[in-house]
Enzyme design. Structure first.
Site, short mmCIF file in Angstrom:
data_model
loop_
_atom_site.label_atom_id
_atom_site.label_comp_id
_atom_site.label_asym_id
_atom_site.label_seq_id
_atom_site.Cartn_x
_atom_site.Cartn_y
_atom_site.Cartn_z
N ALA A 193 -13.14 31.61 15.22
CA ALA A 193 -11.78 31.91 14.75
C ALA A 193 -11.22 30.77 13.90
CB ALA A 193 -10.87 32.16 15.95
N LYS B 190 -5.18 34.14 10.71
CA LYS B 190 -5.66 35.53 10.57
C LYS B 190 -5.92 36.21 11.90
CE LYS B 190 -9.91 36.62 8.82
NZ LYS B 190 -10.87 37.09 7.82
N ARG C 73 -6.30 35.21 2.21
CA ARG C 73 -5.89 36.44 1.54
C ARG C 73 -4.85 37.25 2.31
NH1 ARG C 73 -11.14 39.46 0.15
NH2 ARG C 73 -12.19 37.93 1.47
N LYS D 51 22.93 49.07 28.79
CA LYS D 51 22.24 47.79 28.99
C LYS D 51 22.40 47.30 30.42
CE LYS D 51 23.82 43.87 29.15
NZ LYS D 51 24.55 42.59 29.06
C1 UD1 Z 1 -20.92 36.88 8.70
C2 UD1 Z 1 -22.43 36.97 8.80
C3 UD1 Z 1 -22.90 38.30 8.18
C4 UD1 Z 1 -22.22 39.44 8.88
C5 UD1 Z 1 -20.70 39.29 8.85
C6 UD1 Z 1 -20.03 40.31 9.70
C7 UD1 Z 1 -23.19 34.66 8.57
C8 UD1 Z 1 -23.83 33.67 7.71
N1 UD1 Z 1 -23.03 35.87 8.08
O1 UD1 Z 1 -20.61 36.87 7.31
O2 UD1 Z 1 -24.31 38.42 8.29
O3 UD1 Z 1 -22.60 40.67 8.28
O4 UD1 Z 1 -20.31 37.99 9.37
O5 UD1 Z 1 -18.66 40.20 9.56
O6 UD1 Z 1 -22.86 34.36 9.69
N2 UD1 Z 1 -15.95 31.14 10.78
C9 UD1 Z 1 -15.63 29.95 11.37
N3 UD1 Z 1 -16.01 28.80 10.75
C10 UD1 Z 1 -16.73 28.78 9.61
C11 UD1 Z 1 -17.07 30.02 9.02
C12 UD1 Z 1 -16.66 31.17 9.63
O7 UD1 Z 1 -14.99 29.92 12.42
O8 UD1 Z 1 -17.04 27.70 9.14
C13 UD1 Z 1 -15.53 32.39 11.45
C14 UD1 Z 1 -14.58 33.21 10.60
O9 UD1 Z 1 -13.25 32.88 10.90
C15 UD1 Z 1 -14.91 34.62 11.04
C16 UD1 Z 1 -16.39 34.54 11.42
O10 UD1 Z 1 -16.67 33.18 11.63
O11 UD1 Z 1 -14.20 35.00 12.19
C17 UD1 Z 1 -17.29 35.10 10.34
O12 UD1 Z 1 -17.11 34.35 9.16
P1 UD1 Z 1 -17.10 35.01 7.74
O13 UD1 Z 1 -16.89 33.98 6.72
O14 UD1 Z 1 -16.21 36.18 7.74
O15 UD1 Z 1 -18.63 35.47 7.69
P2 UD1 Z 1 -19.23 36.41 6.63
O16 UD1 Z 1 -19.60 35.62 5.44
O17 UD1 Z 1 -18.38 37.59 6.43
#
Ligand code: UD1
Ligand code: CA
Length: 470
Positions: free
Chosen positions: A10, A23, A16, A359
């Site tokens: 998280a 978020k 965005r 109330k």
């Molecule tokens: C990730 C997966 C992808 C999958 C998708 C599903 C990886 C490399 N890829 O992609 O295969 O299909 O989720 O939604 O894992 N977050 C952190 N710290 C970070 C990066 C991310 O806490 O440094 C958290 C984000 O807040 C989020 C989750 O990890 O809750 C996923 O991160 P996000 O950047 O959305 O991953 P995707 O690139 O979408």
């Protein structure tokens, strides 16, 4: 002894969303996304102390929101999902011999049943890692599930690293996994020490690389294909958040319909998870039910009613009513345009009409408060009739006092009851009275100026304006 555990990612910025809030606190059906995720974790038998949330952006707000007992770690730099899990390494070490469930904090539809079934499968298959996958119509943006010639799971490729052929794959990584803690720690260690694992398009530590690493170590990795494609859905902006809300809204509505609740038109109907509604109750357009609201059978709610933490009895008719923390017994009617504020308890077969506000009061059964009245800090008996335009004067500007109205009393139109004051059983107040002293049982109280009639006043005074041609 530590059992299975969960790590929720998280730390995302959620730029965005253009919000002051992180978020994961954005709401789907009035429930922050992270609460959906925590509920799914709990549904597979884990409790708060088994959960570690990786926070980053607006960490303080997330931590303040989390339930007591949930652990948190801070990811100061956002270097990818692999890096996020590395922050929880100590937590994972404590759970050494158990399995860990990794979840995205912004994917609210990864439900308890899916993660439980995935764990069962993961355990039975004696896997080191199990990816929860889903087959979707629009795979763009997700990591794709790769399979070898035999069809066995071989790894995950991210969208930005995928070839055109790989982009055709519709089975995607949901971002939720079960790992053996020990095996995951070894994989994270390799990821950290071997530069090749950051040689991807994003220059990030991909958690998905743990799959390839474990496989390279000769460990078994598997996929669990989820029944619903919704498990992958997340929200990066408010358009996607609205789409999640719509999916969840219709799911709740159809759940209630299947349980015997009549919702003939779903327009504007929003029912939050956890609301209970009895059979043959009808929910009409524009009605919002949320919090710990419980509604009995054969009731009619709406159109346009908003009820939060309300208990409504069987057969009640709640029309265009805004209720908060109120209790309404069976067969009572409220509205249109009624307001029930916290601490209101209304008995059976009561009539609360238009433009009535109640109330912190109790109202006995068979009482009528039909129009334009304010009842605050009052105990109203049963069989009482309160005329139009009455007010309890409960606030001196400094202090609040209670009013008591006895059974079968009759409060004439436009009576002001200046609290503290008590109206006896069967007592009457004359219309337009200001009542400042207690009225005994069976008495009539008049608290108004006697009427004066000035005969021929108009003829003598000739108060006509020149325009009047009378
Ligand atoms: C990730 C997966 C992808 C999958 C998708 C599903 C990886 C490399 N890829 O992609 O295969 O299909 O989720 O939604 O894992 N977050 C952190 N710290 C970070 C990066 C991310 O806490 O440094 C958290 C984000 O807040 C989020 C989750 O990890 O809750 C996923 O991160 P996000 O950047 O959305 O991953 P995707 O690139 O979408
Ligand atoms: Ca994502």
């Amino acid at each position: 002894m530590y059992g299975n555990c969960a790590v929720i990612l998280a730390a995302g910025e959620g730029t965005r969303m253009k919000s002051k809030k992180p978020k994961v606190l954005a709401q789907v059906l009035y429930k922050p996304m992270i609460d959906w995720v925590i509920d799914s974790v709990k549904a597979c038998g884990l409790d708060e102390k088994d959960i570690c949330v990786v926070t980053g952006h607006e960490s303080a707000q997330v931590c303040a929101h989390l339930p007591q007992g949930v652990q948190t770690v801070l990811q100061t730099e956002r270097l990818g999902t692999g890096h996020a899990v590395m922050q929880a390494a100590d937590f994972l070490r404590r759970h050494g011999n158990a399995n860990v469930l990794i979840l995205n904090g912004d994917a609210p539809f990864m439900d308890g049943e899916t993660v439980s079934c995935a764990l069962e499968y993961h355990t039975r298959a004696q896997s080191s890692g199990t990816v929860i996958s889903a087959t979707v119509d629009a795979p763009t943006g997700y990591g794709r599930i790769l399979r070898d010639a035999k069809g066995d799971f071989s790894g995950i490729v991210e969208e930005r690293d995928a070839t055109d052929a790989q982009k055709q794959i519709r089975e995607v990584n949901s971002g939720a996994y079960w790992f053996d803690c020990q095996a995951l720690l070894v994989a994270l260690d390799q990821m950290q020490t071997n530069a090749r694992y950051r040689a991807n398009a994003a220059k990030e530590f991909y958690l998905t690389d743990a799959i390839e690493i474990l496989r390279g170590m000769g460990q078994r990795v598997t996929t669990f294909n989820s029944k619903s494609a919704h498990v992958v859905l997340g929200a990066n902006d408010r358009v996607q958040l609205a789409a999640l809300n719509e999916i969840a809204r219709m799911e709740q509505i159809n759940l209630h319909r299947k349980n015997g609740v009549s919702i003939p038109f779903d327009a504007g109907v929003v029912i939050a998870p956890g609301v209970k509604i009895g059979r043959d109750t009808e929910i009409l357009q524009g009605t919002i039910l949320r919090g710990a609201t419980v509604i009995g059978e054969d009731a009619v709610i709406g159109p346009g009613s908003v009820l939060e933490n309300c208990r409504i009895g069987d057969g009640a008719v709640i029309t265009q009513t805004y209720g908060t923390d109120a209790v309404v017994a069976a067969d009572t009617q409220t509205g249109p345009f009624a307001r029930l504020r916290p601490g209101t308890t209304i008995g059976e077969n009561v009539r609360v009409g238009n433009f009535v506000e109640i109330k912190n009061s109790t109202v006995g059964s068979e009482t009528k408060i039909s129009h334009l009245s304010y009842i605050g800090d009052t105990d109203v008996g049963s069989g009482v009739n309160i005329g139009s335009g009455c007010a309890t004067v409960n606030f001196t500007g400094k202090e609040k006092f209670r009013t008591v109205i006895g059974d079968n009393a009759f409060i004439g139109c436009d009576t002001s009851l200046v609290a503290p004051v008590r109206i006896g059983n069967r007592a009457y107040t004359g219309a337009g009275s200001t009542i400042t002293e207690d009225v005994p049982d069976d008495a009539l109280a008049l608290g108004r100026a006697r009427q004066v009639v000035k005969k021929d006043w108009v003829k003598v005074k000739k108060p006509y304006r020149s325009k009047d041609n009378r």
